[in-house]
Design an enzyme around this catalytic site. Structure first.
Site, mmCIF file in Angstrom:
data_model
loop_
_atom_site.group_PDB
_atom_site.id
_atom_site.type_symbol
_atom_site.label_atom_id
_atom_site.label_comp_id
_atom_site.label_asym_id
_atom_site.label_seq_id
_atom_site.Cartn_x
_atom_site.Cartn_y
_atom_site.Cartn_z
ATOM 1 N N PRO A 1 0.836 -1.208 0.000
ATOM 2 C CA PRO A 1 0.000 0.000 0.000
ATOM 3 C C PRO A 1 0.869 1.255 0.000
ATOM 4 O O PRO A 1 1.865 1.336 0.724
ATOM 5 C CB PRO A 1 -0.795 -0.127 1.304
ATOM 6 C CG PRO A 1 -0.837 -1.591 1.567
ATOM 7 C CD PRO A 1 0.483 -2.120 1.084
ATOM 8 N N GLU A 2 0.502 2.216 -0.830
ATOM 9 C CA GLU A 2 1.247 3.462 -0.941
ATOM 10 C C GLU A 2 0.411 4.596 -0.358
ATOM 11 O O GLU A 2 -0.627 4.356 0.265
ATOM 12 C CB GLU A 2 1.621 3.705 -2.398
ATOM 13 C CG GLU A 2 2.468 2.580 -2.991
ATOM 14 C CD GLU A 2 2.782 2.761 -4.461
ATOM 15 O OE1 GLU A 2 2.790 3.919 -4.938
ATOM 16 O OE2 GLU A 2 3.025 1.743 -5.152
ATOM 17 N N HIS B 1 -5.569 -14.970 8.568
ATOM 18 C CA HIS B 1 -4.296 -14.330 8.894
ATOM 19 C C HIS B 1 -4.471 -13.127 9.824
ATOM 20 O O HIS B 1 -3.678 -12.184 9.779
ATOM 21 C CB HIS B 1 -3.588 -13.909 7.608
ATOM 22 C CG HIS B 1 -3.329 -15.054 6.672
ATOM 23 N ND1 HIS B 1 -2.421 -16.063 6.960
ATOM 24 C CD2 HIS B 1 -3.880 -15.375 5.471
ATOM 25 C CE1 HIS B 1 -2.413 -16.939 5.976
ATOM 26 N NE2 HIS B 1 -3.283 -16.550 5.058
ATOM 27 N N ARG C 1 1.521 -12.062 4.939
ATOM 28 C CA ARG C 1 2.957 -12.341 4.899
ATOM 29 C C ARG C 1 3.693 -11.913 6.173
ATOM 30 O O ARG C 1 4.891 -12.078 6.275
ATOM 31 C CB ARG C 1 3.569 -11.674 3.668
ATOM 32 C CG ARG C 1 2.969 -12.205 2.355
ATOM 33 C CD ARG C 1 3.703 -11.703 1.139
ATOM 34 N NE ARG C 1 5.074 -12.215 1.077
ATOM 35 C CZ ARG C 1 5.922 -11.905 0.102
ATOM 36 N NH1 ARG C 1 5.539 -11.102 -0.886
ATOM 37 N NH2 ARG C 1 7.153 -12.395 0.113
#
Length: 277
Positions: free
Chosen positions: A2-3, A93, A112
């Site tokens: 994400p930016e 997750h 991750r």
């Protein structure tokens, strides 16, 4: 990862649903997701009963000002903050849970496990604990990020301009997607050395950065893989992208085929006609 537009979208959503609410409790499901403090029980104990005053964004970091300190979050590559009912099925997750009144919950989900959460005491500055904040340059929408500042940084830099745009110490929040997009809008090839850009090119690039980021924020960011709004909705900018993720497709301006190269270990998308080297 994400930016700026994605993190800004999450920040605005968090302010809309959690500002003024008290964290009734928390649960840490994966210890390494909490970067500070180093004890899960301390984190849970100290975050309980804290009131969320306001969320802020700094670069790609989220920072909630609490009644007694700060809660920091970095989503990294696959992190998500989801506002859900406590009795909704737990995502596979889920790493950290924050509980609120009326059966509401904020979940930090991260496939991750590169994302991090920090809880900072009110007696210390957030950047003394979240040290990545110290390395950030100016925000694109701040007055300090002027054309003059940008020119000064670029004229002494012999790196490709695409690599420079990814340097968070020069301008905070831009990543691979919006660097490619801004370079297309300003008609600059990603391999051009920063020091070789003319004043007019730098002015165009400065303007393009703001234009692209504003458009992406208005579209709720980009979803190519993992990014979701706090309510689980995808970002819409991807369908409007000029070049990013469009390898092999025709340019929206000249119809030439979009190409992709590797530059500094990252993919770079560009139009060979609109962005001549």
């Amino acid at each position: 990862m994400p930016e700026l537009p994605e993190v800004e979208t999450v920040c605005r959503g968090l302010n809309y649903v959690t500002s003024g609410l008290v964290i009734m409790g928390a649960d840490v499901l994966l210890s390494r997701s909490v970067a500070f403090p180093d004890s899960d029980s301390t984190f849970v104990q100290e975050v309980k009963s804290q009131k969320i005053l306001q969320w802020h964004r700094r670069g790609k970091y989220l920072l909630a000002q609490l009644s007694e300190g700060y809660l920091g979050v970095h989503l990294r590559m696959t992190g998500q903050l989801l506002w859900v009912k406590q009795d909704s099925p737990l995502q596979k997750h889920t790493r950290v849970r924050f509980f609120f009144a009326d059966n509401q919950e904020l979940r930090f989900v991260d496939t991750r496990t590169f994302g991090k959460v920090w809880l900072v005491n009110q007696d210390v500055a957030p950047d003394s604990i979240i040290t990545g904040l110290q390395k950030l340059g100016y925000e694109p929408f701040d007055a300090q990020f002027s054309v003059t500042y940008f020119q000064d940084k670029l004229k002494r830099c012999r790196r490709p301009i695409k690599t420079v745009l990814l340097d968070q110490g020069i301008v905070a929040g831009i990543g691979n997607i919006y660097a490619d997009e801004a370079l297309f809008v300003s008609n600059i090839h990603p391999q051009t050395l920063a020091c070789d850009l003319s004043s007019s090119q730098i002015e165009r690039l400065h303007s393009a950065i703001l234009e692209v980021l504003e458009t992406a924020i208005a579209s709720g960011g980009t979803t190519f893989s993992d990014f979701l709004h706090i309510t689980g909705v995808n970002g819409n900018y991807g369908g409007k992208a000029w070049v990013y993720g469009r390898k092999g497709q025709p340019c929206r301006i000249c119809s030439n085929i979009i190409e992709k190269i590797k530059l500094g270990g990252r993919s770079s998308h560009f139009c060979p006609q609109c962005q001549k080297g």
